[in-house]
Design a protein around this motif. Structure first.
Motif, short mmCIF file in Angstrom:
data_model
loop_
_atom_site.label_atom_id
_atom_site.label_comp_id
_atom_site.label_asym_id
_atom_site.label_seq_id
_atom_site.Cartn_x
_atom_site.Cartn_y
_atom_site.Cartn_z
N ARG A 1 49.75 20.20 35.01
CA ARG A 1 48.43 21.25 34.93
C ARG A 1 48.51 21.68 36.51
N LEU A 2 48.78 20.66 37.56
CA LEU A 2 48.52 21.11 38.91
C LEU A 2 49.58 22.12 39.16
N VAL A 3 50.76 21.87 38.69
CA VAL A 3 51.81 22.88 38.98
C VAL A 3 51.38 24.35 38.53
N GLU A 4 50.76 24.43 37.02
CA GLU A 4 50.26 25.68 36.33
C GLU A 4 49.17 26.08 37.20
N ASP A 5 48.28 25.32 37.79
CA ASP A 5 46.96 25.82 38.49
C ASP A 5 47.59 26.35 40.01
N THR A 6 48.62 25.82 40.49
CA THR A 6 49.32 26.21 41.78
C THR A 6 49.65 27.68 41.46
N VAL A 7 50.56 27.96 40.56
CA VAL A 7 51.20 29.00 40.41
C VAL A 7 49.98 30.31 40.03
N LEU A 8 49.06 29.90 39.19
CA LEU A 8 48.07 30.85 38.72
C LEU A 8 47.18 31.20 40.22
N LEU A 9 46.87 30.34 41.01
CA LEU A 9 46.17 30.70 42.36
C LEU A 9 47.17 31.56 43.30
N VAL A 10 48.45 31.11 43.44
CA VAL A 10 49.32 32.19 44.07
C VAL A 10 49.15 33.63 43.66
N GLU A 11 49.34 33.72 42.19
CA GLU A 11 49.44 35.06 41.49
C GLU A 11 48.19 35.66 41.78
N ALA A 12 46.78 34.75 41.67
CA ALA A 12 45.50 35.50 41.80
C ALA A 12 45.39 36.12 43.42
N TYR A 13 45.71 35.15 44.18
CA TYR A 13 45.48 35.46 45.53
C TYR A 13 46.43 36.55 45.90
N SER A 14 47.61 36.71 45.24
CA SER A 14 48.62 37.86 45.63
C SER A 14 47.95 39.15 45.22
N ASN A 15 47.29 39.09 43.86
CA ASN A 15 46.58 40.14 43.29
C ASN A 15 45.37 41.06 44.19
N ILE A 16 44.68 39.79 44.70
CA ILE A 16 43.70 40.06 45.47
C ILE A 16 43.86 40.76 46.80
N ARG A 17 45.24 40.29 47.43
CA ARG A 17 45.60 40.98 48.79
C ARG A 17 46.11 42.15 48.50
N GLN A 18 46.95 42.55 47.27
CA GLN A 18 47.38 43.64 47.02
C GLN A 18 46.27 44.76 46.77
N ALA A 19 45.14 44.40 45.98
CA ALA A 19 44.27 45.23 45.79
C ALA A 19 43.51 45.57 47.08
N LYS A 20 43.31 44.67 47.82
CA LYS A 20 42.70 44.92 49.27
C LYS A 20 43.72 45.71 50.18
N ASP A 21 44.72 45.69 50.02
CA ASP A 21 45.86 46.48 50.63
C ASP A 21 45.75 48.07 50.52
N ALA A 22 45.51 48.11 49.13
CA ALA A 22 45.48 49.43 48.37
C ALA A 22 44.18 50.36 48.84
N GLU A 23 43.37 49.53 49.38
CA GLU A 23 42.26 50.29 49.92
C GLU A 23 42.23 51.06 51.00
N TYR A 24 43.40 50.91 51.75
CA TYR A 24 43.95 51.43 52.93
C TYR A 24 44.86 52.52 52.78
N ASP A 25 44.54 53.50 53.75
CA ASP A 25 45.42 54.78 53.26
C ASP A 25 46.96 54.72 54.14
N PHE A 26 47.06 53.82 54.74
CA PHE A 26 48.39 53.94 55.42
C PHE A 26 49.44 52.81 54.95
#
Length: 143
Positions: free
Chosen positions: A118-143
């Motif tokens: 379960r710890l491994v699953e939670d770790t992978v899910l959090l990596v994916e979640a934070y990656s998606n958050i960073r990508q969405a945040k980066d997409a807000e910028y026009d450069f």
């Protein structure tokens, strides 16, 4: 090699390999024993080799082995604060394994195996979640 205050990229050999590998990782699972109700000196030395923001944007999970149940305090009062200071995204649940969970160096408690999976699953899910958050945040910028 022991930390002597240099930047992590200035070290050579195994020390350079360990520090650069940690700095390049998206996720880290720290597996450590409890020694004298504290983190081992070798783990502390690795923390000392790294910059203060070494775990920024990294998900960090914890697996600990200890002689007694009371040693969970090491995680709560020492390890988690260090990781938070170093900017880690800490997986809040961790796996704590006591001596009674082992027999002849093998884990005999099925619940421990389940919690590690379960710890491994939670770790992978959090990596994916934070990656998606960073990508969405980066997409807000026009450069």
């Amino acid at each position: 090699m022991f930390s002597d205050g240099r930047n992590y990229w200035e070290y050579e050999g195994d020390t350079k390999y360990v520090t650069e590998t940690i700095m390049a990782a998206d996720a880290i699972i720290i597996g450590t024993p409890v020694f004298q109700a504290s983190i081992p000196a070798t783990l502390k030395n690795i923390f000392d080799l790294l910059p203060v923001n070494a775990f920024r944007d990294k998900v960090v999970s914890i697996v600990v082995t200890a002689g007694t149940a009371k040693h969970y305090l090491m995680v709560e009062q020492q390890l988690k604060p260090i990781l938070a200071y170093m900017k880690a995204h800490i997986v809040q649940t961790y796996v704590f394994i006591e001596e009674k969970d082992f027999h002849r160096k093998e884990i005999i408690n099925d619940d421990i195996i389940f919690r590690m999976e379960r710890l491994v699953e939670d770790t992978v899910l959090l990596v994916e979640a934070y990656s998606n958050i960073r990508q969405a945040k980066d997409a807000e910028y026009d450069f």
